[in-house]
Design a protein around this motif. Sequence first.
Motif, PDB file in Angstrom:
ATOM      1  N   GLY A 190    -137.742  15.979  -1.634  1.00  0.00           N
ATOM      2  CA  GLY A 190    -136.520  15.358  -2.156  1.00  0.00           C
ATOM      3  C   GLY A 190    -136.449  16.836  -3.579  1.00  0.00           C
ATOM      4  O   GLY A 190    -135.616  16.477  -4.376  1.00  0.00           O
ATOM      5  N   VAL A 191    -137.453  17.831  -3.263  1.00  0.00           N
ATOM      6  CA  VAL A 191    -137.122  19.065  -4.001  1.00  0.00           C
ATOM      7  C   VAL A 191    -136.392  19.952  -3.837  1.00  0.00           C
ATOM      8  O   VAL A 191    -136.858  19.996  -2.904  1.00  0.00           O
ATOM      9  CB  VAL A 191    -138.486  19.342  -4.343  1.00  0.00           C
ATOM     10  CG1 VAL A 191    -138.764  20.383  -5.390  1.00  0.00           C
ATOM     11  CG2 VAL A 191    -139.804  18.627  -5.462  1.00  0.00           C
ATOM     12  N   PRO A 192    -135.367  20.242  -4.435  1.00  0.00           N
ATOM     13  CA  PRO A 192    -134.360  21.227  -4.194  1.00  0.00           C
ATOM     14  C   PRO A 192    -134.792  22.373  -3.468  1.00  0.00           C
ATOM     15  O   PRO A 192    -136.072  23.051  -4.083  1.00  0.00           O
ATOM     16  CB  PRO A 192    -133.264  21.608  -5.554  1.00  0.00           C
ATOM     17  CG  PRO A 192    -133.513  20.205  -6.288  1.00  0.00           C
ATOM     18  CD  PRO A 192    -134.864  19.924  -6.134  1.00  0.00           C
ATOM     19  N   ARG A 195    -135.486  24.674  -6.659  1.00  0.00           N
ATOM     20  CA  ARG A 195    -137.036  24.462  -7.002  1.00  0.00           C
ATOM     21  C   ARG A 195    -138.749  24.479  -7.042  1.00  0.00           C
ATOM     22  O   ARG A 195    -139.239  25.132  -7.365  1.00  0.00           O
ATOM     23  CB  ARG A 195    -136.980  22.700  -7.778  1.00  0.00           C
ATOM     24  CG  ARG A 195    -137.364  22.860  -9.066  1.00  0.00           C
ATOM     25  CD  ARG A 195    -137.156  23.187  -9.990  1.00  0.00           C
ATOM     26  NE  ARG A 195    -138.284  23.465 -10.936  1.00  0.00           N
ATOM     27  CZ  ARG A 195    -138.057  22.306 -12.117  1.00  0.00           C
ATOM     28  NH1 ARG A 195    -137.065  21.295 -11.937  1.00  0.00           N
ATOM     29  NH2 ARG A 195    -138.946  22.573 -12.697  1.00  0.00           N
TER      30      ARG A 195
END
Lengths: 296, 312
Positions: A190-192, A195
């Motif tokens: 769930g890391v963009p 990022r």
Amino acid sequence: MIGAVPARDATLAERLRAGRSPRRRAVDRAGRGLALAATLACVVPLAAVLFFVVAKGAGALNLDLLTKPAKALGTGGGALQSWLGTVQMVGLATLIAVPVGIAAGIYVSEFAGHRAARAIRFASDVMVGVPSILVGIFVYVLLVLPFRQFNAFAGSVALAVIIVPVIQRTTEEVLGLVPRELREGSLALGVPSWRTTLSVVLPTARAGVLTGVMLGVARAAGETAPLLFTALGSRLVNIGGFGEPMDSLTLFIYNGARSPIAALNDQAWGAALLLLLLVLGINVSVRLRSMGGVRA
Amino acid sequence: MREDPVEMSVAAPVAAPPEPQREALPTAPSTVPGGAPLSLAPPAAGIPGAAPATVPAAKIEIRDLNLYYGPFRAVRDVSMGIAANQITAIIGPSGCGKSTFLRSINRMHELTRHASMDGQVLLDGVDVYSPEVDAVDLRRFVGMVFQRPNPFPTMSIYDNVVAGLRLGGGARKADLDEVVERCLRAAGLWDEVKDKLRAGGTSLSGGQQQRLCIARALAVDPEVILMDEPASALDPVATLRIEELMLELRGRFTIVIVTHNMQQASRVSDFTAFFSMGEDRAGYLVEMDRTARIFTNPREKLTEDYVSGRFG
């Protein structure tokens, strides 16, 4: 004629014992010899350049050269204004070029479509190959003519233009080597995407990106032509005066080597050695620093 | 993300009862082992060829899912339910779209260039492909473990575990230590690494790295964990360790595992879905049932041939 190989109907043991034919042995030796000769052809000129720079420069590289500015007239004095100029102009050029080059490399590697990536890659390759004197003329028209003043800022910009494509290409290539699994591992948490790029992909490729930066810095430090039309060169120590002319080690070498005065020729050799040590020093220190931290 | 991380007690015994708030339907899946058939959420989200569904509360429901790579259809018309807090295995021959299917559940499929899909993937009744669902947020609830262990090489063991929290923006600095210990314990790695949390994540053995990746997935507090052949790159001992771990996590997480290893599917899973490849090279669901049934008395001849080793 492969005389040594026994006939087909010989036993396997006989054929094994026959060994390599003399002809094949000769071809092998010739091939190895050629490869060695080619290697020497590459290494010898490099070694010779290093040898001459060290041999001729060592005598001229003294405290005066480092700490004293050139005298307004005649010989004597040092190259203080030159190495200060190189450090400042290359430093500013690096500050301009690193963000642009790395960002462009990231864009091409991570986000650009197939066609855009190809177009940008092609443009970068062309830029790397453009003779640097053309860059000098370009920046001259852009940043010198309008102000009617040779200035160090224009020199920095010219050097930055030379560095950017080098950093862009290297960054793009080393980012391409980062395994897809790492990107996916991060995205799956769930890391963009942005990022993931900055905190996972870029740090993984850090060593390679630094190599690109170093290649660019070394190239910029060694450039003379683009500075001739921009920073011009100067006999005065200039610290922070980016609106005025500034000297550089390369310009000092260029002028000193063309001079009929032997003392200036010697100083040019000293400056050449200094330039070599400067680039080497930056290179080594950056590499040592980048080796810290967590390693694979 | 739930409020209280301590709620997911690490020390909980293997068969910890599922937390009520996770239930999609009031009927607890814990009644399932007895065999009481529960209707799959809304109108028999058909498992093709299956008797009216005998699946417990469905956490995930897939309806008429098609997955494409460019013009090529890799997965065709899959509809199935995935039981809450159980382990569902997906088996099938190479190239039948198992991994593609798995990656569609947390929308990793769309990251592949030219990939597309149609159909629905409902998570607790919400279509994860509907416009109001953000894929980045979704992936915090649906974690993933990959075939090859992929700890971040520039990060320490500690940083790997909390990477999702830090980089995903959900970190409350205060209790990262607590998260690290809890997740490493849950992944059965704590005792092996507690004295070297600052060492690089890639300094561990392959099996340890994979458990680190599981700890990393647990740290963002997901409800579903997708595992794409998580043990296929590991030796038998490390594989066993991963399987034990899955059984420990069962009951608290909905786990979907793709595996080439039929023994593994039969050892760990509650339900098994068998995929095969059609004439058009598209993968499709042949049948899905309780694991025991798939391996002993499947409905389809094709399934029987596969699980008995006659092809694939």
